[in-house]
Design a protein around this motif. Sequence first.
Motif, PDB file in Angstrom:
ATOM      1  N   THR A  29      53.759   3.703   1.643  1.00 55.66           N
ATOM      2  CA  THR A  29      54.737   4.744   1.983  1.00 55.66           C
ATOM      3  C   THR A  29      54.180   5.704   3.032  1.00 55.66           C
ATOM      4  O   THR A  29      54.932   6.451   3.654  1.00 55.66           O
ATOM      5  N   SER A  30      52.860   5.698   3.194  1.00 55.07           N
ATOM      6  CA  SER A  30      52.194   6.472   4.241  1.00 55.07           C
ATOM      7  C   SER A  30      50.923   5.723   4.623  1.00 55.07           C
ATOM      8  O   SER A  30      50.397   4.944   3.838  1.00 55.07           O
ATOM      9  N   VAL A  31      50.439   5.971   5.842  1.00 57.39           N
ATOM     10  CA  VAL A  31      49.272   5.211   6.306  1.00 57.39           C
ATOM     11  C   VAL A  31      48.269   6.119   7.003  1.00 57.39           C
ATOM     12  O   VAL A  31      48.636   7.035   7.737  1.00 57.39           O
ATOM     13  N   LEU A  32      47.000   5.843   6.733  1.00 55.97           N
ATOM     14  CA  LEU A  32      45.904   6.477   7.441  1.00 55.97           C
ATOM     15  C   LEU A  32      45.296   5.435   8.370  1.00 55.97           C
ATOM     16  O   LEU A  32      44.853   4.371   7.916  1.00 55.97           O
ATOM     17  N   VAL A  33      45.292   5.721   9.645  1.00 56.05           N
ATOM     18  CA  VAL A  33      44.743   4.807  10.646  1.00 56.05           C
ATOM     19  C   VAL A  33      43.420   5.365  11.136  1.00 56.05           C
ATOM     20  O   VAL A  33      43.355   6.507  11.600  1.00 56.05           O
ATOM     21  N   ILE A  34      42.359   4.574  11.011  1.00 60.40           N
ATOM     22  CA  ILE A  34      41.072   4.972  11.576  1.00 60.40           C
ATOM     23  C   ILE A  34      40.878   4.144  12.834  1.00 60.40           C
ATOM     24  O   ILE A  34      40.619   2.941  12.767  1.00 60.40           O
ATOM     25  N   GLY A  35      41.047   4.780  13.976  1.00 59.78           N
ATOM     26  CA  GLY A  35      40.965   4.085  15.249  1.00 59.78           C
ATOM     27  C   GLY A  35      39.550   4.032  15.787  1.00 59.78           C
ATOM     28  O   GLY A  35      38.618   4.608  15.212  1.00 59.78           O
ATOM     29  N   VAL A  36      39.374   3.347  16.915  1.00 61.96           N
ATOM     30  CA  VAL A  36      38.045   3.206  17.507  1.00 61.96           C
ATOM     31  C   VAL A  36      38.053   3.551  18.991  1.00 61.96           C
ATOM     32  O   VAL A  36      37.168   3.162  19.741  1.00 61.96           O
ATOM     33  N   THR A  37      39.066   4.295  19.420  1.00 62.77           N
ATOM     34  CA  THR A  37      39.107   4.728  20.813  1.00 62.77           C
ATOM     35  C   THR A  37      39.333   6.227  20.867  1.00 62.77           C
ATOM     36  O   THR A  37      40.007   6.798  20.010  1.00 62.77           O
ATOM     37  N   ALA A  38      38.753   6.854  21.875  1.00 65.71           N
ATOM     38  CA  ALA A  38      38.842   8.308  22.003  1.00 65.71           C
ATOM     39  C   ALA A  38      40.145   8.695  22.692  1.00 65.71           C
ATOM     40  O   ALA A  38      40.180   8.918  23.892  1.00 65.71           O
ATOM     41  N   ASN A  39      41.225   8.753  21.941  1.00 59.84           N
ATOM     42  CA  ASN A  39      42.524   9.111  22.510  1.00 59.84           C
ATOM     43  C   ASN A  39      42.485  10.511  23.104  1.00 59.84           C
ATOM     44  O   ASN A  39      42.114  11.466  22.441  1.00 59.84           O
TER      45      ASN A  39
END
Length: 388
Positions: free
Chosen positions: A227-237
Amino acid sequence: MEKRIGLILTGGGARAAYQVGVLKAIAEFLPRRAHSPFPIICGTSAGSLNAVTLAVNAGNFSMGVQYLVNTWKNFHANQIYRTDVLGVFNNTMLWLAGVIFSAVGINKLHRVSLLDNSPLVELLEEMLPCEKIQESIDAGTLHALSITASGYGSGQSVTFYQGVKQLVPWRRTGRVGVAMEINIQHLLASAALPFIFPATLIHREYFGDGSMRQTAPISPALHLGATSVLVIGVTANGNIEQSERSDIGEYPSLARIAGHAMNSIFLDSMEVDLERVKKINDLVAIMPDEMRERANLRHVDVLVVSPSQPIEKIAERHAAELPWTIRLLLRLFGARQHSGGTLVSYLLTERKFCRALIDLGYQDALKRRDEIMGFLDLKPRRDVDMPQ
């Protein structure tokens, strides 16, 4: 609807060490010996290793994270691929021969790739008892785990998932979800960087890195009930520095082209999908309830944690840590200081670089402590003095 938070661990080779730092901070936010706050875990490429480790240890989140910290902070490249002279030379010659034979219509060389990842097979078999995934599901601490790979034959993005019985497979344009017991082969397939590592055979099809053709990386978590998501990215947006004007006019080396291609594979699709989710959320907010139900649309809370510094710049500072055989190989492809950092950042599985990324992820998460804790509905631990 029961609230279920999905954790999305993206791909990016050695960059996945950043995820471990973020997870380390989250583990400190939780009560001691707490189970995983993420009943749904979705991993792609190198993120699949982190995902399976958390799934195996879903009953004790801190223990799973500590295992990841100990693993990544002590990594050497020779645990992932062969770095010895014979191994690198043989594989490079086979790769070149494969290119030549393919050009003349001969395809007799199998498992041809630039690097030999047989050490990774041994590592995964040693560190990941995949049979414990089902134990976590049966115990109720894990709702579902998914690993995504790209089929070279079908051209589809295939999400292999293992979870509760109520889950049903899905099929969308260019992507499918298939119920299956997750094992080491799925991790090898999902992390098989194109050209660099060999494809993996699962049933009747060869699969490569899951980030290829993964046009909707958030979708698996939603199909699995998040129902909700935590995204751990690998790029410096938003933190990517522009190249100097003098560099832009130079003809790109093979290493620069390869790094650019890697970024396109690993980074662009997530940015597009996050933008798509935001637009859907905006649309849902103005739709009447009846129309929203008829269209089967719902609001999805999304929190993204990504590096505050460009990882390729960190990789440039640690490039000398690569074994000399790999440095020589990369030089043959045009990787030089300040020009091949992007490609190096995907292959630099060495302890100092990994420790730098773990520390970056940890500090980034601490700076966003209140935001993360609010998203996870956590209360501050009384036994820990949190930094202000």
